[in-house]
Scaffold this motif. Sequence first.
Motif, PDB file in Angstrom:
ATOM      1  N   ALA A  79     -45.094  23.305  27.883  1.00 32.39           N
ATOM      2  CA  ALA A  79     -43.682  22.897  27.864  1.00 32.39           C
ATOM      3  C   ALA A  79     -43.568  21.384  28.050  1.00 32.39           C
ATOM      4  CB  ALA A  79     -42.900  23.628  28.956  1.00 32.39           C
ATOM      5  N   PHE A  80     -44.385  20.819  28.920  1.00 32.72           N
ATOM      6  CA  PHE A  80     -44.395  19.368  29.108  1.00 32.72           C
ATOM      7  C   PHE A  80     -44.869  18.668  27.836  1.00 32.72           C
ATOM      8  CE2 PHE A  80     -46.892  15.568  30.131  1.00 32.72           C
ATOM      9  CZ  PHE A  80     -45.862  14.755  30.597  1.00 32.72           C
ATOM     10  N   ASP A  81     -45.965  19.166  27.272  1.00 30.82           N
ATOM     11  CA  ASP A  81     -46.519  18.556  26.053  1.00 30.82           C
ATOM     12  C   ASP A  81     -45.518  18.563  24.905  1.00 30.82           C
ATOM     13  OD1 ASP A  81     -48.883  18.125  27.427  1.00 30.82           O
ATOM     14  OD2 ASP A  81     -49.933  19.832  26.503  1.00 30.82           O
ATOM     15  N   ARG A  82     -44.656  19.545  24.863  1.00 30.83           N
ATOM     16  CA  ARG A  82     -43.638  19.639  23.811  1.00 30.83           C
ATOM     17  C   ARG A  82     -42.375  18.856  24.143  1.00 30.83           C
ATOM     18  NH1 ARG A  82     -43.487  25.807  21.608  1.00 30.83           N
ATOM     19  NH2 ARG A  82     -45.508  25.748  20.582  1.00 30.83           N
ATOM     20  N   GLY A  83     -42.340  18.248  25.309  1.00 32.87           N
ATOM     21  CA  GLY A  83     -41.189  17.456  25.710  1.00 32.87           C
ATOM     22  C   GLY A  83     -40.040  18.276  26.258  1.00 32.87           C
ATOM     23  N   LEU A  84     -40.304  19.518  26.647  1.00 31.40           N
ATOM     24  CA  LEU A  84     -39.244  20.390  27.143  1.00 31.40           C
ATOM     25  C   LEU A  84     -38.956  20.193  28.626  1.00 31.40           C
ATOM     26  CD1 LEU A  84     -40.337  23.637  25.274  1.00 31.40           C
ATOM     27  CD2 LEU A  84     -38.557  22.002  24.605  1.00 31.40           C
ATOM     28  N   ILE A  85     -39.926  19.649  29.358  1.00 37.33           N
ATOM     29  CA  ILE A  85     -39.722  19.350  30.777  1.00 37.33           C
ATOM     30  C   ILE A  85     -40.300  17.970  31.065  1.00 37.33           C
ATOM     31  CG2 ILE A  85     -39.728  21.773  31.523  1.00 37.33           C
ATOM     32  CD1 ILE A  85     -42.613  21.386  32.515  1.00 37.33           C
ATOM     33  N   THR A  86     -39.840  17.371  32.155  1.00 34.69           N
ATOM     34  CA  THR A  86     -40.317  16.039  32.536  1.00 34.69           C
ATOM     35  C   THR A  86     -41.627  16.139  33.323  1.00 34.69           C
ATOM     36  OG1 THR A  86     -39.165  16.034  34.649  1.00 34.69           O
ATOM     37  CG2 THR A  86     -37.927  15.213  32.724  1.00 34.69           C
ATOM     38  N   ARG A  87     -42.275  14.992  33.504  1.00 38.43           N
ATOM     39  CA  ARG A  87     -43.507  14.964  34.290  1.00 38.43           C
ATOM     40  C   ARG A  87     -43.239  15.434  35.723  1.00 38.43           C
ATOM     41  NH1 ARG A  87     -48.399  13.729  33.908  1.00 38.43           N
ATOM     42  NH2 ARG A  87     -48.265  12.581  31.969  1.00 38.43           N
ATOM     43  N   SER A  88     -42.126  15.042  36.301  1.00 38.81           N
ATOM     44  CA  SER A  88     -41.837  15.462  37.680  1.00 38.81           C
ATOM     45  C   SER A  88     -41.604  16.975  37.745  1.00 38.81           C
ATOM     46  CB  SER A  88     -40.680  14.666  38.268  1.00 38.81           C
ATOM     47  OG  SER A  88     -39.463  15.291  38.152  1.00 38.81           O
ATOM     48  N   GLU A  89     -40.963  17.549  36.718  1.00 37.42           N
ATOM     49  CA  GLU A  89     -40.797  19.007  36.676  1.00 37.42           C
ATOM     50  C   GLU A  89     -42.162  19.696  36.536  1.00 37.42           C
ATOM     51  OE1 GLU A  89     -36.615  20.088  34.583  1.00 37.42           O
ATOM     52  OE2 GLU A  89     -37.979  18.844  33.386  1.00 37.42           O
ATOM     53  N   LEU A  90     -43.019  19.137  35.702  1.00 36.66           N
ATOM     54  CA  LEU A  90     -44.367  19.674  35.529  1.00 36.66           C
ATOM     55  C   LEU A  90     -45.105  19.679  36.865  1.00 36.66           C
ATOM     56  CD1 LEU A  90     -46.858  20.466  33.687  1.00 36.66           C
ATOM     57  CD2 LEU A  90     -47.330  18.012  33.627  1.00 36.66           C
ATOM     58  N   GLU A  91     -45.108  18.547  37.535  1.00 36.84           N
ATOM     59  CA  GLU A  91     -45.814  18.445  38.813  1.00 36.84           C
ATOM     60  C   GLU A  91     -45.215  19.365  39.860  1.00 36.84           C
ATOM     61  OE1 GLU A  91     -45.592  14.230  39.480  1.00 36.84           O
ATOM     62  OE2 GLU A  91     -47.161  13.813  37.990  1.00 36.84           O
ATOM     63  N   SER A  92     -43.901  19.469  39.883  1.00 40.41           N
ATOM     64  CA  SER A  92     -43.225  20.346  40.837  1.00 40.41           C
ATOM     65  C   SER A  92     -43.564  21.819  40.585  1.00 40.41           C
ATOM     66  CB  SER A  92     -41.713  20.134  40.738  1.00 40.41           C
ATOM     67  OG  SER A  92     -41.028  21.043  41.551  1.00 40.41           O
ATOM     68  N   ARG A  93     -43.552  22.220  39.320  1.00 39.15           N
ATOM     69  CA  ARG A  93     -43.870  23.615  38.974  1.00 39.15           C
ATOM     70  C   ARG A  93     -45.333  23.940  39.262  1.00 39.15           C
ATOM     71  NH1 ARG A  93     -40.561  24.886  33.366  1.00 39.15           N
ATOM     72  NH2 ARG A  93     -38.511  24.339  34.168  1.00 39.15           N
ATOM     73  N   HIS A  94     -46.220  23.008  38.964  1.00 39.56           N
ATOM     74  CA  HIS A  94     -47.641  23.236  39.249  1.00 39.56           C
ATOM     75  C   HIS A  94     -47.864  23.366  40.756  1.00 39.56           C
ATOM     76  CE1 HIS A  94     -49.730  21.798  35.283  1.00 39.56           C
ATOM     77  NE2 HIS A  94     -48.929  22.831  35.104  1.00 39.56           N
ATOM     78  N   ALA A  95     -47.203  22.528  41.544  1.00 45.25           N
ATOM     79  CA  ALA A  95     -47.362  22.584  42.991  1.00 45.25           C
ATOM     80  C   ALA A  95     -46.807  23.899  43.546  1.00 45.25           C
ATOM     81  CB  ALA A  95     -46.657  21.393  43.646  1.00 45.25           C
ATOM     82  N   ALA A  96     -45.637  24.316  43.059  1.00 51.66           N
ATOM     83  CA  ALA A  96     -45.047  25.576  43.521  1.00 51.66           C
ATOM     84  C   ALA A  96     -45.929  26.766  43.152  1.00 51.66           C
ATOM     85  CB  ALA A  96     -43.643  25.750  42.914  1.00 51.66           C
ATOM     86  N   LEU A  97     -46.482  26.728  41.979  1.00 52.27           N
ATOM     87  CA  LEU A  97     -47.371  27.796  41.515  1.00 52.27           C
ATOM     88  C   LEU A  97     -48.620  27.866  42.392  1.00 52.27           C
ATOM     89  CD1 LEU A  97     -47.679  29.936  39.293  1.00 52.27           C
ATOM     90  CD2 LEU A  97     -48.785  28.174  37.901  1.00 52.27           C
ATOM     91  N   ALA A  98     -49.192  26.719  42.688  1.00 52.02           N
ATOM     92  CA  ALA A  98     -50.383  26.671  43.548  1.00 52.02           C
ATOM     93  C   ALA A  98     -50.063  27.205  44.939  1.00 52.02           C
ATOM     94  CB  ALA A  98     -50.927  25.250  43.624  1.00 52.02           C
ATOM     95  N   ARG A  99     -48.904  26.854  45.479  1.00 51.84           N
ATOM     96  CA  ARG A  99     -48.517  27.361  46.815  1.00 51.84           C
ATOM     97  C   ARG A  99     -48.374  28.884  46.808  1.00 51.84           C
ATOM     98  NH1 ARG A  99     -45.184  22.916  46.679  1.00 51.84           N
ATOM     99  NH2 ARG A  99     -43.382  24.158  46.115  1.00 51.84           N
ATOM    100  N   GLN A 100     -47.840  29.426  45.736  1.00 53.66           N
ATOM    101  CA  GLN A 100     -47.602  30.869  45.632  1.00 53.66           C
ATOM    102  C   GLN A 100     -48.886  31.665  45.441  1.00 53.66           C
ATOM    103  OE1 GLN A 100     -45.085  31.298  42.244  1.00 53.66           O
ATOM    104  NE2 GLN A 100     -43.197  31.193  43.441  1.00 53.66           N
ATOM    105  N   LEU A 101     -49.800  31.150  44.646  1.00 50.44           N
ATOM    106  CA  LEU A 101     -50.919  31.988  44.188  1.00 50.44           C
ATOM    107  C   LEU A 101     -52.295  31.580  44.690  1.00 50.44           C
ATOM    108  CD1 LEU A 101     -49.727  32.478  40.533  1.00 50.44           C
ATOM    109  CD2 LEU A 101     -49.627  34.127  42.386  1.00 50.44           C
ATOM    110  N   LEU A 102     -52.441  30.363  45.176  1.00 51.06           N
ATOM    111  CA  LEU A 102     -53.769  29.927  45.599  1.00 51.06           C
ATOM    112  C   LEU A 102     -53.876  29.913  47.118  1.00 51.06           C
ATOM    113  CD1 LEU A 102     -54.461  27.001  43.120  1.00 51.06           C
ATOM    114  CD2 LEU A 102     -54.979  29.428  42.859  1.00 51.06           C
TER     115      LEU A 102
END
Length: 100
Positions: free
Chosen positions: A76-99
Amino acid sequence: MKITLDTRFNGSLGPVTLREAVQRLRARDLACTVAADAVESKVSVFADCVERGFTPLRSEIMAAFYVAERDATTEAFDRGLITRSELESRHAALARQLLA
């Protein structure tokens, strides 16, 4: 094999998508976290199970879900659908939930 949320495999109750399997695990409080250093090996086992028609373990399902979600967010980031900060925020939230 590219794992997506729509990847189909044999679950304990029959054919299911990765998205459906995680929803079922969460509904039954059976979702689990995965050690960060074990994600890639668990995803490899998941892919092997899918290819052979076996039912993966829940930790393998959760690892595959993490990778599929992470990859979808990156795409989604690569396609320009979300910003870098949204990408980083989603990745961090995902890591907190699953790792662990």
